[in-house]
Design a protein around this motif. Structure first.
Motif, PDB file in Angstrom:
ATOM      1  N   MET A  20     -33.516 -19.731 -26.521  1.00 33.87           N
ATOM      2  CA  MET A  20     -32.714 -18.705 -25.862  1.00 33.87           C
ATOM      3  C   MET A  20     -33.160 -17.298 -26.246  1.00 33.87           C
ATOM      4  O   MET A  20     -32.929 -16.348 -25.527  1.00 33.87           O
ATOM      5  CB  MET A  20     -31.251 -18.878 -26.228  1.00 33.87           C
ATOM      6  CG  MET A  20     -30.708 -20.159 -25.642  1.00 33.87           C
ATOM      7  SD  MET A  20     -28.960 -20.246 -25.785  1.00 33.87           S
ATOM      8  CE  MET A  20     -28.635 -21.718 -24.841  1.00 33.87           C
ATOM      9  N   GLU A  72     -46.442 -20.698  -0.506  1.00 38.83           N
ATOM     10  CA  GLU A  72     -45.072 -21.141  -0.730  1.00 38.83           C
ATOM     11  C   GLU A  72     -44.763 -21.320  -2.214  1.00 38.83           C
ATOM     12  O   GLU A  72     -43.659 -21.053  -2.662  1.00 38.83           O
ATOM     13  CB  GLU A  72     -44.781 -22.433   0.035  1.00 38.83           C
ATOM     14  CG  GLU A  72     -44.898 -22.284   1.558  1.00 38.83           C
ATOM     15  CD  GLU A  72     -44.005 -21.199   2.134  1.00 38.83           C
ATOM     16  OE1 GLU A  72     -43.032 -20.808   1.462  1.00 38.83           O
ATOM     17  OE2 GLU A  72     -44.292 -20.715   3.248  1.00 38.83           O
ATOM     18  N   ALA A  73     -45.761 -21.774  -2.968  1.00 42.60           N
ATOM     19  CA  ALA A  73     -45.556 -21.932  -4.409  1.00 42.60           C
ATOM     20  C   ALA A  73     -45.334 -20.569  -5.048  1.00 42.60           C
ATOM     21  O   ALA A  73     -44.536 -20.412  -5.972  1.00 42.60           O
ATOM     22  CB  ALA A  73     -46.749 -22.633  -5.041  1.00 42.60           C
ATOM     23  N   ASP A  76     -41.836 -19.539  -4.439  1.00 43.59           N
ATOM     24  CA  ASP A  76     -40.915 -20.226  -5.352  1.00 43.59           C
ATOM     25  C   ASP A  76     -40.857 -19.521  -6.693  1.00 43.59           C
ATOM     26  O   ASP A  76     -39.786 -19.335  -7.268  1.00 43.59           O
ATOM     27  CB  ASP A  76     -41.347 -21.679  -5.567  1.00 43.59           C
ATOM     28  CG  ASP A  76     -41.215 -22.493  -4.298  1.00 43.59           C
ATOM     29  OD1 ASP A  76     -40.604 -21.986  -3.344  1.00 43.59           O
ATOM     30  OD2 ASP A  76     -41.729 -23.622  -4.258  1.00 43.59           O
ATOM     31  N   ILE A  79     -39.085 -16.096  -6.316  1.00 44.85           N
ATOM     32  CA  ILE A  79     -37.643 -16.271  -6.123  1.00 44.85           C
ATOM     33  C   ILE A  79     -36.969 -16.731  -7.409  1.00 44.85           C
ATOM     34  O   ILE A  79     -35.909 -16.219  -7.779  1.00 44.85           O
ATOM     35  CB  ILE A  79     -37.365 -17.239  -4.954  1.00 44.85           C
ATOM     36  CG1 ILE A  79     -37.713 -16.534  -3.640  1.00 44.85           C
ATOM     37  CG2 ILE A  79     -35.903 -17.682  -4.944  1.00 44.85           C
ATOM     38  CD1 ILE A  79     -37.448 -17.345  -2.409  1.00 44.85           C
ATOM     39  N   SER A  80     -37.601 -17.668  -8.118  1.00 43.61           N
ATOM     40  CA  SER A  80     -36.992 -18.128  -9.373  1.00 43.61           C
ATOM     41  C   SER A  80     -36.796 -16.961 -10.321  1.00 43.61           C
ATOM     42  O   SER A  80     -35.744 -16.830 -10.952  1.00 43.61           O
ATOM     43  CB  SER A  80     -37.872 -19.172 -10.054  1.00 43.61           C
ATOM     44  OG  SER A  80     -38.217 -20.176  -9.162  1.00 43.61           O
ATOM     45  N   LEU A  83     -33.937 -14.789  -9.060  1.00 44.80           N
ATOM     46  CA  LEU A  83     -32.615 -15.413  -9.163  1.00 44.80           C
ATOM     47  C   LEU A  83     -32.068 -15.328 -10.573  1.00 44.80           C
ATOM     48  O   LEU A  83     -30.869 -15.178 -10.774  1.00 44.80           O
ATOM     49  CB  LEU A  83     -32.704 -16.887  -8.759  1.00 44.80           C
ATOM     50  CG  LEU A  83     -32.738 -17.161  -7.276  1.00 44.80           C
ATOM     51  CD1 LEU A  83     -32.975 -18.630  -7.049  1.00 44.80           C
ATOM     52  CD2 LEU A  83     -31.444 -16.729  -6.628  1.00 44.80           C
ATOM     53  N   LYS A 101     -35.790 -11.630   4.045  1.00 45.88           N
ATOM     54  CA  LYS A 101     -34.987 -12.423   3.116  1.00 45.88           C
ATOM     55  C   LYS A 101     -34.789 -11.652   1.806  1.00 45.88           C
ATOM     56  O   LYS A 101     -33.687 -11.523   1.300  1.00 45.88           O
ATOM     57  CB  LYS A 101     -35.762 -13.723   2.868  1.00 45.88           C
ATOM     58  CG  LYS A 101     -34.998 -14.869   2.364  1.00 45.88           C
ATOM     59  CD  LYS A 101     -35.734 -16.183   2.612  1.00 45.88           C
ATOM     60  CE  LYS A 101     -37.023 -16.310   1.828  1.00 45.88           C
ATOM     61  NZ  LYS A 101     -37.678 -17.623   2.033  1.00 45.88           N
ATOM     62  N   LYS A 104     -32.631  -8.535   2.376  1.00 47.72           N
ATOM     63  CA  LYS A 104     -31.226  -8.887   2.569  1.00 47.72           C
ATOM     64  C   LYS A 104     -30.572  -9.272   1.237  1.00 47.72           C
ATOM     65  O   LYS A 104     -29.411  -8.982   0.996  1.00 47.72           O
ATOM     66  CB  LYS A 104     -31.138 -10.055   3.569  1.00 47.72           C
ATOM     67  CG  LYS A 104     -29.751 -10.442   3.958  1.00 47.72           C
ATOM     68  CD  LYS A 104     -29.239  -9.626   5.117  1.00 47.72           C
ATOM     69  CE  LYS A 104     -27.772  -9.949   5.337  1.00 47.72           C
ATOM     70  NZ  LYS A 104     -27.143  -9.105   6.316  1.00 47.72           N
ATOM     71  N   ALA A 105     -31.333  -9.948   0.389  1.00 49.23           N
ATOM     72  CA  ALA A 105     -30.798 -10.336  -0.924  1.00 49.23           C
ATOM     73  C   ALA A 105     -30.810  -9.165  -1.908  1.00 49.23           C
ATOM     74  O   ALA A 105     -30.427  -9.328  -3.060  1.00 49.23           O
ATOM     75  CB  ALA A 105     -31.599 -11.507  -1.490  1.00 49.23           C
ATOM     76  N   TRP A 107     -33.280  -7.689  -3.351  1.00 45.88           N
ATOM     77  CA  TRP A 107     -34.177  -7.849  -4.486  1.00 45.88           C
ATOM     78  C   TRP A 107     -35.234  -6.756  -4.524  1.00 45.88           C
ATOM     79  O   TRP A 107     -35.813  -6.493  -5.556  1.00 45.88           O
ATOM     80  CB  TRP A 107     -34.884  -9.215  -4.399  1.00 45.88           C
ATOM     81  CG  TRP A 107     -33.993 -10.353  -4.726  1.00 45.88           C
ATOM     82  CD1 TRP A 107     -32.898 -10.332  -5.541  1.00 45.88           C
ATOM     83  CD2 TRP A 107     -34.126 -11.702  -4.272  1.00 45.88           C
ATOM     84  NE1 TRP A 107     -32.343 -11.586  -5.614  1.00 45.88           N
ATOM     85  CE2 TRP A 107     -33.077 -12.445  -4.858  1.00 45.88           C
ATOM     86  CE3 TRP A 107     -35.039 -12.363  -3.456  1.00 45.88           C
ATOM     87  CZ2 TRP A 107     -32.915 -13.810  -4.633  1.00 45.88           C
ATOM     88  CZ3 TRP A 107     -34.885 -13.718  -3.230  1.00 45.88           C
ATOM     89  CH2 TRP A 107     -33.822 -14.429  -3.805  1.00 45.88           C
ATOM     90  N   PRO A 376     -33.763 -12.678   8.082  1.00 51.55           N
ATOM     91  CA  PRO A 376     -33.564 -13.343   6.794  1.00 51.55           C
ATOM     92  C   PRO A 376     -33.475 -14.856   6.960  1.00 51.55           C
ATOM     93  O   PRO A 376     -33.632 -15.601   6.000  1.00 51.55           O
ATOM     94  CB  PRO A 376     -32.237 -12.786   6.285  1.00 51.55           C
ATOM     95  CG  PRO A 376     -31.868 -11.669   7.166  1.00 51.55           C
ATOM     96  CD  PRO A 376     -32.647 -11.766   8.419  1.00 51.55           C
TER      97      PRO A 376
END
Lengths: 419, 286
Positions: A20, A72-73, A76, A79-80, A83, A101, A104-105, A107, A376
């Protein structure tokens, strides 16, 4: 006895909690400008970045994180990190379809503070597309990318202009035994199939999503487009296995001299002119076939830089973006890596065009480039389309049934979003 | 005291298993998507109603069960054969055992990419051989009726060694005097396999069955790389659908619903396997 067990317990708890601590690692991030890019871009820009870091001693250093190779990878990973909040990156190189997208989010941040309208005007017409969402500028293009039709100069005098001509020339060449296949493209159920379809449906005068934001997949022109793609397979112009082809599979067949035409992105040009290629020096590049000249379309697939909303170095990040997308950087990236320039002055540079005739084909392609629907919800829309097209091309269902379904599903998705 | 010693392990399970499960169940009762600006908006179970009416989810469920049933049963049969071979007293047994584990040690994405090229038309070896002997190209990966078989083959190739390892461990717990006594009584090798080996291996077979079912039910990377769920979505698994909803569509509420639903399905399937096994056990009175 008891104290030993207590010690044991404490040590096992600390082991559990240890990972952590790494979350607090973002302290370093404010000392450098961190960019996330797919690995190939990280490689090609490494020289430019080294130069920046040595020249600007008093600036924050640029640090590049090599992302995955596949689009696409890469999405991912980006986005990870977004998020989880507190993303370690200041700048992310993003694909044209992600922008709505991400915007809209919330980011990514509005760039108009740092990029003037004059600077935007200097971009080539195709490169201007796909950087805005709801009127705001969110992305600055590094490289333009668009679908192109590759053709064999040694087998024909001039490339086909219409879908009919393409079939005719292919059949002729196949009958003569000059090539095994006429035309190879991307027919796998993935994003590439949507890119192929956008060019074909526009070429037949149709639209995927019209200017009112309504899907037009069950129109006459849309049926014509799907029928043509299907005909390519049933007539043997394209191999049956094209329904599992992405870019590498198509490139391999064309590179080995077994096909007369290929649909692919500009990167293929460098591959086709390497020494191992059997078609070296025999390939021409043009825009996709269309029922008439005004309709020829190239799907826009460019990459550009966005500054993350969470970045603490926005101003410096914009300086870095300006440096990496400057005309001199673009000149270098085009000469060394074949990247299609986005600035008009590089794209239309007379000296460069004489030395590299491909530049004029790229310019032509970029001038007819069209972005995929800018929403989006694009990923859902594209997924619906891919499923339906794949189903039709593999003979699982009929054209009108499937395209009607796709149209309805797309409408439902748009409705459910309340717009 | 005994329970106190278990707490670290229990906490770990709580952290990585129970907490996510509770969180996902909670998420499945909310709309969380790009449209809501990723805010959590309670929606009174409308995700679940959508799921029940979602043809795609049910189709993916059937496809996932088909994939899991075929790959796991083939793997177990093959694994028993391989384990029997590897338990023989032969020269270089250690090396053979290590080699046979290699497919399992390879990262799935890499070996899936390998299989994609093996099944490639027209350059893959399979289509090359079939063209050579006059059958023409097979186009397996572009045929919605056949592509799933290719994914099963890829999975069997990769995970059989893992199952074989478990079965091999089971074989070594069977005392050799059992076989000797059986032989003296005049039993044939086949009889000893059916009467001794198989019954005594049952707990190990059940263990690998549960392990593998759970894994195969969540299959993602292999299919994502080999076919991307196509052609015509004929190989799409539940995990791929959940992934699409979360990472591509940014619809986290619905993605969580799919995952919780697939978890419930998996528990049900494992429960049935368990009951079936116990019935079998009492019937054969092992």
């Amino acid at each position: 006895m008891k104290s030993r067990i207590t010690k044991l317990l404490i040590s096992s708890f600390t082991t559990l909690l240890l990972p952590m601590q790494s979350i607090k690692a973002d302290d370093i991030s404010s000392k450098t400008i961190n960019i996330l890019m797919p690995a190939p871009f990280a490689d090609s820009t490494s020289y430019l970045i080294n130069e920046y870091n040595t020249k600007h001693k008093n600036h924050k250093k640029i640090k590049v994180t090599r992302g995955p190779l596949e689009t696409e990878a890469m999405s991912d990973l980006a986005i990870s990190s977004l998020l989880l909040g507190n993303s370690p990156y200041d700048i992310v190189l993003i694909d044209v379809t992600w922008l709505p997208k991400y915007a809209k989010a919330q980011w990514i941040s509005d760039l108009s503070l740092w990029f003037t309208k004059e600077e935007a005007k200097a971009l080539a017409s195709g490169a201007k597309l796909g950087n805005y969402f709801e009127g705001k500028l969110y992305r600055w293009p590094l490289v333009a990318d668009m679908g192109l039709l590759y053709w064999r100069k040694d087998l024909m005098d001039k490339p086909p202009k219409t879908p009919r001509e393409l079939i005719k020339i292919s059949k002729n060449l196949q009958e003569k035994g000059k090539v095994k296949y006429g035309y190879v493209w991307q027919g796998r159920q993935y994003e590439g199939l949507s890119c192929v379809f956008l060019e074909v449906i526009n070429g037949f005068g149709g639209n995927w999503i019209d200017h009112k934001g309504e899907p037009n997949l069950n129109t006459k022109n849309s049926y014509k487009a799907v029928s043509w793609l299907k005909e390519l397979i049933t007539e043997g112009i394209s191999p049956k296995s094209v329904t599992n082809f992405s870019e590498p599979e198509a490139l391999q067949i064309f590179e080995s001299g077994e096909a007369a035409f290929m649909r692919n992105w500009p990167y293929a040009w460098a591959e086709l002119n390497k020494d191992k290629s059997k078609v070296k020096g025999k390939v021409g590049v043009t825009v996709m076939v269309a029922e008439n000249n005004n309709l020829a379309t190239a799907t826009l697939g460019s990459w550009g830089f966005s500054i993350l909303s969470s970045s603490k170095n926005k101003l410096e990040s914009s300086t870095v973006i300006k440096y990496l997308t400057s005309s001199s950087s673009q000149n270098y990236l085009f000469k060394k890596y074949g990247y299609t320039p986005t600035n008009t002055d590089v794209l239309k540079d007379k000296v460069l065009t004489i030395k590299y005739p491909i530049l004029s084909s790229l310019e032509k392609g970029l001038s007819v480039a069209k972005p995929r629907p800018q929403s989006p919800l694009y990923a859902q829309m594209s997924d619906i389309l891919q499923r339906s097209l794949s189903s039709i091309l593999t003979n699982k269902s009929s054209i009108d049934e499937e395209m009607n379904r796709a149209n309805k599903s797309t409408k439902d998705i748009i409705l459910s979003a309340g717009k | 005291m005994n329970y106190l010693l278990l707490t670290p392990a229990f906490l770990l399970i709580l952290l990585v298993f129970v907490l996510p499960l509770i969180r996902y169940s909670w998420m499945s009762m909310h709309s969380i998507s790009v449209i809501t600006g990723l805010d959590y908006i309670p929606n009174n179970g409308s995700n679940w109603i959508r799921l029940l009416n979602d043809d795609r989810f049910w189709r993916d469920t059937i496809q996932t069960i088909r994939f899991a049933a075929f790959s796991v049963s083939i793997e177990i049969v093959l694994a028993i054969i391989i384990a029997l071979l590897l338990s023989q007293r032969i020269k270089g047994k250690g090396i053979l055992r290590t080699i046979s584990l290699l497919p399992w040690a390879l990262p799935t994405t890499i070996m899936a990419l390998g299989w994609r090229w093996i099944f490639n038309t027209p350059y893959g070896p399979i289509d090359q051989i079939s063209s050579l002997i006059g059958f023409g190209t097979l186009d397996i990966l572009s045929n919605p009726d056949l592509a799933w078989i290719a994914t099963v083959i890829g999975d069997v190739w990769k995970t059989t060694p893992f199952v074989a390892l478990i079965i091999l461990a089971g074989l070594q717990t069977i005392p050799s005097d059992l076989y000797e006594a059986f032989k003296m009584e005049g039993g044939s090798p086949l009889q000893s396999f059916i009467k001794i080996t198989l019954p005594l291996l049952k707990p190990y077979i059940l263990l690998s069955l549960v392990f593998r079912l759970a894994q195969a039910f969540g299959v993602f990377d292999l299919i994502q790389v080999m076919t991307g769920g196509g052609p015509a979505s004929s190989t799409e698994s539940i995990a791929i659908y959940a992934y699409l909803n979360a990472m591509r569509f940014l619809d986290f509420g619905y993605s969580a619903t799919i995952m919780i639903a697939s978890f419930i399905l998996l528990i049900t399937i494992c429960l049935f396997t368990w009951i079936f096994y116990n019935k079998l056990k009492s019937k054969l009175s092992i």
